[in-house]
Structure formats: structure tokens, C-alpha cells
Design an enzyme around this catalytic site. Structure first.
Site, PDB file in Angstrom:
ATOM      1  CE  LYS A   1     -37.880 -74.961  47.813  1.00  0.00           C
ATOM      2  NZ  LYS A   1     -38.713 -75.711  46.871  1.00  0.00           N
TER       3      LYS A   1
ATOM      4  CG  ASP B   1     -37.489 -77.838  43.924  1.00  0.00           C
ATOM      5  OD1 ASP B   1     -37.534 -78.914  44.544  1.00  0.00           O
ATOM      6  OD2 ASP B   1     -37.622 -76.727  44.471  1.00  0.00           O
TER       7      ASP B   1
END
Ligand code: NAP
Length: 256
Positions: A65, A101
Site C-alpha cells: 500500500k 480505507d
């Protein structure tokens, strides 16, 4: 045709393919969500391959990520601030990075009726997931929030960007009864350690959705399934520009 998927390593057991493939079917869209176990050295060429194959985009998961940011053509403001990308959109052979997220976590709080105002919050962890949580904490301003992480330097780095105060790891157990909300954003199951000391009326939120959730009378328990659904919904919207079928996605992962 919407070609999508997830890139990670070792990528064991993810519910995302089931969730997205059912969402495509529910909307009558021709679409596929595939899993790709990609080794670190191959990440760059994997992304080039997706462009060549006409992919609409992919999710990025552990351990890439953060690493993936340098390989993108453009990154949106929120993802840049969080320092982690979990969604890539491919348009005109260019790679655009986003972070869904944070919205996944924020919406899950609202759905679970967890309010941050006037609350004392403890965030455990300082990785990519924790930084998305910290972004939401900073935005919603709880009364106080503390960050606790095994590697203190990483906690301090997070605090520098998102605020909060440091709770030293060796003070964790002792401090737990003070908090209204304890969020575990580490990869380890901290339920046994935390629940022993958390007080009635508080909430334990674990970003992980695979841990078997324990029970403690008076403590509300939340796992990462709703966050998974809402971050997935964010990605789905970015790829398809269609409203994600939330109920279908929830059913696919077993939250309803
Ligand atoms: P990450 O960037 O690799 O960060 C891992 C975190 O766990 C770090 O704070 C690390 O501490 C800590 N940690 C690892 N091993 C530890 C140990 N043995 N003892 C204490 N702390 C330890 O991972 P991430 O992407 O943030 O993911 C964290 C969790 O959130 C995972 O369970 C993931 O599945 C979950 N997650 C869920 C969603 C969702 O949609 N539900 C979304 C994102 C993440 P150090 O800094 O000391 O290494």
C-alpha cells in the site's frame, strides 16, 4: 468489461473477490475481480501488465500500500496525506491512486452508531490501516486520542501528521480502562489483552475481519467486515462510476 482485482503477497484468504464479483452480477455488469499474488520485484511490471490488458483498476493490499505510491502517475490528496493507496484506477493507460480505507472505516463507525465526539479513543498500530483510521480521527475530533505502537518511532511519525498523543506500549494495559473506544489496527489479535481491562460501556473495534470475536459483557465488539464492505464500495464506485449494491456486498461477506 470491468477487469479488476487485488494485488498483494502472500494474499491469503480475501473476501474481496466474492464481494465484488457478486456486486458486478447484481448490477448486470460484465466484470471480474481476480486475485494476483505478486512478489515485490514484480510489482512494477505487474502494473504495466494491467494497463496492457485493459484493466479498469485494482485494489492494493499488504505489503504494497505504501510502496506502490512511487509507481503511480497521480495520487489523490487524501491518499497522499494517509501515505497509503488501496485502490488504483487505470484510465488512458495512466495509474491513479486512491485510499478508500478511511471512508470504509468512517462509514462503518456511523453504521455501528459509534460516535467520536467527546470520546477518549485509543488507536493501537501505526501501519497503513492505522493511518487511515488516524485520518478519520483527526477529521472527527474525539475529545482525546492516543496512539500506541510496538515501534514507537512509527507512532511518532503518525502523530506528527494526524495529531494525538503517544501511549507507551508498557502503559497499554494500565491505561485501557480510561478509553471509550479501543481500535486495534495491528496484524495481531489483541482481544485477550484488551478485553481483560476494558470497562463496561466501551467499544473494541478490530480492523481485522478474520479473528474470531470474543465477548465481554458490556463491551461492544466490532470487527473489520463493515470496513471491508465500505472500502470495497468506494473502490467499486471509482472503477465503475456506478452506485455499489451495498446489501449484496454485505451479504457476500456475511454481515447480513
Ligand atoms: P501494516 O501496515 O503492515 O501494519 C502492521 C501493524 O501491526 C504495525 O503497527 C505493526 O507494528 C503492528 N504489528 C505487527 N506485528 C506485531 C506484533 N507481533 N506485535 C505488535 N504489533 C505488531 O498492516 P495494515 O495494512 O495497517 O493492516 C493492519 C490490520 O488492519 C490487518 O489485520 C489488516 O487486515 C487490517 N485492515 C483491515 C481493513 C478492512 O477493510 N477491514 C483495511 C485495512 C487494514 P510495528 O510498526 O511495530 O511493526
Amino acid at each position: 468489461m470491468f477487469l479488476t482485482g487485488i494485488i498483494g503477497f502472500p494474499l491469503i484468504k480475501t473476501l474481496s473477490p466474492e464481494m465484488h464479483n457478486r456486486a458486478f452480477r447484481a448490477l448486470g455488469l460484465e466484470g471480474r475481480y481476480l486475485t494476483f499474488r505478486v512478489k515485490g520485484n514484480d510489482l512494477k511490471s505487474a502494473l504495466q501488465g494491467l494497463k496492457a490488458l485493459g484493466f479498469s483498476g485494482v485494489n492494493i493490499t499488504n505489503p504494497y500500500k505504501e510502496k506502490v505510491i512511487d509507481l503511480l502517475d497521480q495520487i489523490d490528496r487524501r491518499a497522499k496525506k494517509i501515505g497509503a493507496v488501496n485502490t488504483i484506477v487505470i484510465r488512458d493507460r495512466r495509474l491513479y491512486g486512491y485510499n478508500t480505507d478511511a471512508e470504509g472505516f468512517e462509514i462503518s463507525l456511523a453504521v455501528c452508531r459509534i460516535h467520536l465526539r467527546r470520546k477518549k479513543v485509543l488507536l493501537i498500530g501505526a501501519g497503513g490501516g492505522a493511518r487511515a483510521v488516524a485520518y478519520v480521527l483527526r477529521k472527527n475530533r474525539p475529545e482525546k486520542y492516543y496512539v500506541c505502537n510496538r515501534t514507537r518511532k512509527k507512532a511518532m511519525k503518525l502523530i506528527q501528521v494526524f495529531g494525538g498523543e503517544l501511549l507507551k506500549s508498557n502503559r497499554l494495559e494500565k491505561s485501557l480502562p480510561e478509553f471509550d473506544l479501543v481500535i486495534n489496527a495491528t496484524t495481531v489479535d489483541l482481544q485477550a489483552r484488551c478485553l481483560k481491562r476494558m470497562r463496561k460501556g466501551s467499544t473494541y473495534y478490530d480492523l481485522n475481519y478474520r479473528f474470531k470475536m470474543r465477548k465481554k459483557k458490556g463491551v461492544k465488539m466490532v470487527n473489520g467486515l463493515l470496513m471491508l464492505v465500505y472500502q470495497g464500495a468506494g473502490s467499486f464506485r471509482l472503477w465503475t462510476k456506478r452506485r455499489p449494491p451495498i446489501k449484496v456486498m454485505k451479504r457476500a461477506v456475511g454481515v447480513i
